[in-house]
Design a protein around this motif. Structure first.
Motif, PDB file in Angstrom:
ATOM      1  N   HIS A 287      -2.151  -5.326   3.468  1.00 49.68           N
ATOM      2  CA  HIS A 287      -1.918  -4.343   2.110  1.00 49.68           C
ATOM      3  C   HIS A 287      -2.805  -4.192   1.479  1.00 49.68           C
ATOM      4  O   HIS A 287      -3.285  -3.558   0.957  1.00 49.68           O
ATOM      5  CB  HIS A 287      -0.994  -5.045   1.743  1.00 49.68           C
ATOM      6  CG  HIS A 287       0.935  -4.274   2.405  1.00 49.68           C
ATOM      7  ND1 HIS A 287       1.380  -2.874   3.203  1.00 49.68           N
ATOM      8  CD2 HIS A 287       1.671  -5.290   2.611  1.00 49.68           C
ATOM      9  CE1 HIS A 287       2.365  -3.236   3.774  1.00 49.68           C
ATOM     10  NE2 HIS A 287       2.132  -4.441   2.940  1.00 49.68           N
TER      11      HIS A 287
ATOM     12  N   VAL B 282      -5.778  -0.958   0.379  1.00 57.95           N
ATOM     13  CA  VAL B 282      -5.529  -0.050  -1.130  1.00 57.95           C
ATOM     14  C   VAL B 282      -7.072  -0.737  -1.580  1.00 57.95           C
ATOM     15  O   VAL B 282      -7.621   0.058  -2.959  1.00 57.95           O
ATOM     16  CB  VAL B 282      -4.389  -1.612  -1.654  1.00 57.95           C
ATOM     17  CG1 VAL B 282      -4.629  -0.680  -3.414  1.00 57.95           C
ATOM     18  CG2 VAL B 282      -3.039  -0.237  -1.113  1.00 57.95           C
TER      19      VAL B 282
ATOM     20  N   GLN C  72       0.873  -1.456  -6.650  1.00 57.46           N
ATOM     21  CA  GLN C  72      -0.058  -1.518  -5.602  1.00 57.46           C
ATOM     22  C   GLN C  72      -1.403  -2.086  -5.159  1.00 57.46           C
ATOM     23  O   GLN C  72      -1.555  -2.563  -4.634  1.00 57.46           O
ATOM     24  CB  GLN C  72       0.076   0.042  -5.831  1.00 57.46           C
ATOM     25  CG  GLN C  72       0.501   0.399  -4.826  1.00 57.46           C
ATOM     26  CD  GLN C  72       0.466   2.342  -4.726  1.00 57.46           C
ATOM     27  OE1 GLN C  72      -0.728   2.317  -3.803  1.00 57.46           O
ATOM     28  NE2 GLN C  72       1.030   3.127  -4.684  1.00 57.46           N
TER      29      GLN C  72
ATOM     30  N   ASN D  50       0.385  -1.154   0.302  1.00 54.79           N
ATOM     31  CA  ASN D  50      -0.133  -0.461   0.155  1.00 54.79           C
ATOM     32  C   ASN D  50       1.034   1.406  -0.207  1.00 54.79           C
ATOM     33  O   ASN D  50       1.744   1.601   0.794  1.00 54.79           O
ATOM     34  CB  ASN D  50      -1.017   0.047   1.162  1.00 54.79           C
ATOM     35  CG  ASN D  50      -0.614   0.598   2.516  1.00 54.79           C
ATOM     36  OD1 ASN D  50      -0.296   1.658   2.471  1.00 54.79           O
ATOM     37  ND2 ASN D  50      -0.170  -0.415   3.684  1.00 54.79           N
ATOM     38  N   GLY D  51       0.127   2.295  -0.978  1.00 53.35           N
ATOM     39  CA  GLY D  51       1.109   3.486  -0.937  1.00 53.35           C
ATOM     40  C   GLY D  51       1.280   4.514   0.524  1.00 53.35           C
ATOM     41  O   GLY D  51       1.595   5.497  -0.097  1.00 53.35           O
TER      42      GLY D  51
END
Length: 273
Positions: free
Chosen positions: A184, A188, A159, A149-150
């Motif tokens: 993650h 996202v 991502q 994830n960003g």
């Protein structure tokens, strides 16, 4: 049966790194993973694994300059030679530690990257993965890619689950798989069980952590009993990496894991990979 592996980069930080192997075994774990082994001699790590009846299930390729913010080299144009050197180093450690899986971190896009820059990174990524999957096949290892994830890793190139699936399908190698990190994916995209079902045949490793704070899996918004029940029903026979930061002392937070057979002090009996 769900098999839990302790992530020694995050768990058991009450101990120095090489002492975490003993702590994990005493807590009942039979598998371990971590980010990077390269600060230690492979022989020292191998000794800990053998002494405590542990299987090494996963670690990452060298990530570049971690302290400077680099998070992998696989998509970075102009760094192909460094990526290949890192792959060779990782394979040497994998052979010494009998580790079947290696994760190649994709790397971070430069600030303000436009579509042309993204395409350059993509072509670099595909080229490096194609080479690495072939080399890993020759070495009897499996290469993994992981959507991250960003929020935790701003600008990370890979991502989404869809992008990971497309890449694995394009490579068409049985030695390139997805590292499905539930933490993650939830941040996202969510829709965890649907993503798990959609790409199950492409999954080579699973990791878990509570969302949003990345503490124990029994904390936060994800109902892990349902996710892990579905994973088991699909026939997953790999390891589930506990890649979380304990909210307190590691042992105090492991009550959730007893439902999956984790018992402190149990003898080592399953050394399968």
């Amino acid at each position: 049966m769900i098999r839990l592996a302790a992530n020694l980069s995050m768990m058991f930080q009450e101990h120095d790194f090489l002492d975490r192997f003993a702590a994990a075994a005493e807590a009942g774990f039979r598998g371990v993973e971590y980010l990077f082994p390269y600060a230690y001699d492979a022989s020292d790590i191998r000794q800990r694994l053998e002494c405590h009846g542990l299987s090494q299930v996963l670690f990452n390729l060298p990530p570049g300059d971690w302290e400077a913010g680099e998070r992998g080299l696989a998509s970075l144009p102009g760094r192909e030679a460094e990526f290949r050197d890192g792959l060779e180093q990782a394979l040497e450690y994998a052979a010494a530690l009998d580790c079947p899986r290696l994760h190649a971190m994709a790397g971070v896009l430069p600030d303000g990257a436009d579509e042309a820059v993204r395409q350059t990174h993509l072509q670099t990524y595909l080229g490096n993965l194609r080479h690495a999957a072939k080399v890993c096949e020759q070495a009897g290892r499996t290469l993994l890619i992981e959507p991250i994830n960003g929020r935790d890793m701003p600008g990370y190139f890979l991502q989404t689950q869809e992008m990971a699936r497309q890449i694995v399908d394009e490579m068409a190698s049985s030695h390139l798989k997805i590292q499905f990190d539930v933490y993650h994916c939830q941040i996202v995209q969510g829709d965890l069980i649907r993503h798990l079902e959609t790409q199950f045949s492409r999954i080579g490793h699973v990791q878990i952590a509570g969302v949003p704070k990345r503490h124990e899996p029994d904390q936060g918004e994800v109902h892990y009993p349902a996710v892990l029940e579905r994973l088991e029903a699909l026939g997953y026979d790999g390891w589930v990496g506990c890649e979380y930061r304990p909210a307190g002392e590691t042992l105090a937070g492991l009550g959730w894991a007893r439902a999956y057979g984790l018992e402190p002090g149990t003898p080592a009996s399953d050394h399968s990979r």
